[in-house]
Write a protein that holds these residues in place. Structure first.
Motif, PDB file in Angstrom:
ATOM      1  N   SER A   1     -68.111  -5.607 -30.927  1.00 17.53           N
ATOM      2  CA  SER A   1     -67.480  -6.096 -29.702  1.00 17.53           C
ATOM      3  C   SER A   1     -66.901  -7.494 -29.894  1.00 17.53           C
ATOM      4  O   SER A   1     -66.121  -7.958 -29.076  1.00 17.53           O
ATOM      5  N   GLY A   2     -67.243  -8.152 -31.002  1.00 13.31           N
ATOM      6  CA  GLY A   2     -66.708  -9.481 -31.282  1.00 13.31           C
ATOM      7  C   GLY A   2     -65.458  -9.475 -32.135  1.00 13.31           C
ATOM      8  O   GLY A   2     -64.925 -10.537 -32.470  1.00 13.31           O
TER       9      GLY A   2
ATOM     10  N   TRP B   1     -61.664  -9.550 -33.056  1.00  8.36           N
ATOM     11  CA  TRP B   1     -60.605 -10.207 -32.294  1.00  8.36           C
ATOM     12  C   TRP B   1     -59.278 -10.133 -33.025  1.00  8.36           C
ATOM     13  O   TRP B   1     -59.227  -9.898 -34.225  1.00  8.36           O
TER      14      TRP B   1
ATOM     15  N   PHE C   1     -59.844 -10.942 -27.675  1.00  4.49           N
ATOM     16  CA  PHE C   1     -60.825  -9.985 -28.175  1.00  4.49           C
ATOM     17  C   PHE C   1     -60.188  -8.600 -28.168  1.00  4.49           C
ATOM     18  O   PHE C   1     -59.501  -8.226 -27.209  1.00  4.49           O
TER      19      PHE C   1
ATOM     20  N   ASN D   1     -64.973 -11.595 -23.847  1.00  6.51           N
ATOM     21  CA  ASN D   1     -65.515 -10.558 -24.714  1.00  6.51           C
ATOM     22  C   ASN D   1     -66.083  -9.421 -23.885  1.00  6.51           C
ATOM     23  O   ASN D   1     -66.849  -9.638 -22.957  1.00  6.51           O
TER      24      ASN D   1
ATOM     25  N   ASN E   1     -66.221 -12.247 -34.352  1.00  6.58           N
ATOM     26  CA  ASN E   1     -66.132 -13.681 -34.025  1.00  6.58           C
ATOM     27  C   ASN E   1     -65.998 -14.577 -35.249  1.00  6.58           C
ATOM     28  O   ASN E   1     -66.247 -15.779 -35.168  1.00  6.58           O
TER      29      ASN E   1
END
Length: 118
Positions: free
Chosen positions: A45-46, A48, A66, A74, A103
């Motif tokens: 989910s991080g 980008w 993101f 996020n 990230n």
């Protein structure tokens, strides 16, 4: 302006099947492009998407979102594939998008170039 002084040879990463494309490849400033990715082996989910001048360091992004939310907030989804609509800057130049992992600054995939006429 932007003048190419030199280019590198092609680099192939045989360990990754991820792709990132941006289209259309030529726009006027302020118009949108669609940035699409697929084949991300271990999405988070991080992950980008960054906007870059070709050849710039991974830390020298001009803007970012993101991948799972297409915003700077996020989300909670890890997406192996998807797309985001991105509004290009009003500054003329050649740009590319990079999909980066979790990230950080590890590149998963790099898009084709997009020419912005400003």
């Amino acid at each position: 302006g932007y003048t190419v002084i030199a280019t590198s040879n092609s680099v192939t990463d045989s360990g990754s099947t991820a792709t990132l494309t941006a289209g259309p490849a030529s726009v006027a400033g302020g118009q949108s492009v669609t940035v699409s990715w697929s084949g991300v082996a271990n999405p988070t989910s991080g992950d980008w998407i960054g906007l870059y001048h070709p050849g710039d360091a991974n830390t020298a992004y001009l803007d970012w979102v993101f991948a799972d939310s297409c915003t700077k907030t996020n989300g909670t989804n890890a997406l192996a594939s998807g797309s985001c609509t991105y509004t290009m800057p009003a500054t003329a130049g050649t740009y590319e998008f990079r999909l980066l992992a979790n990230n950080g600054y590890t590149v998963i995939a790099t898009s084709n170039s997009v020419t912005d006429s400003g």
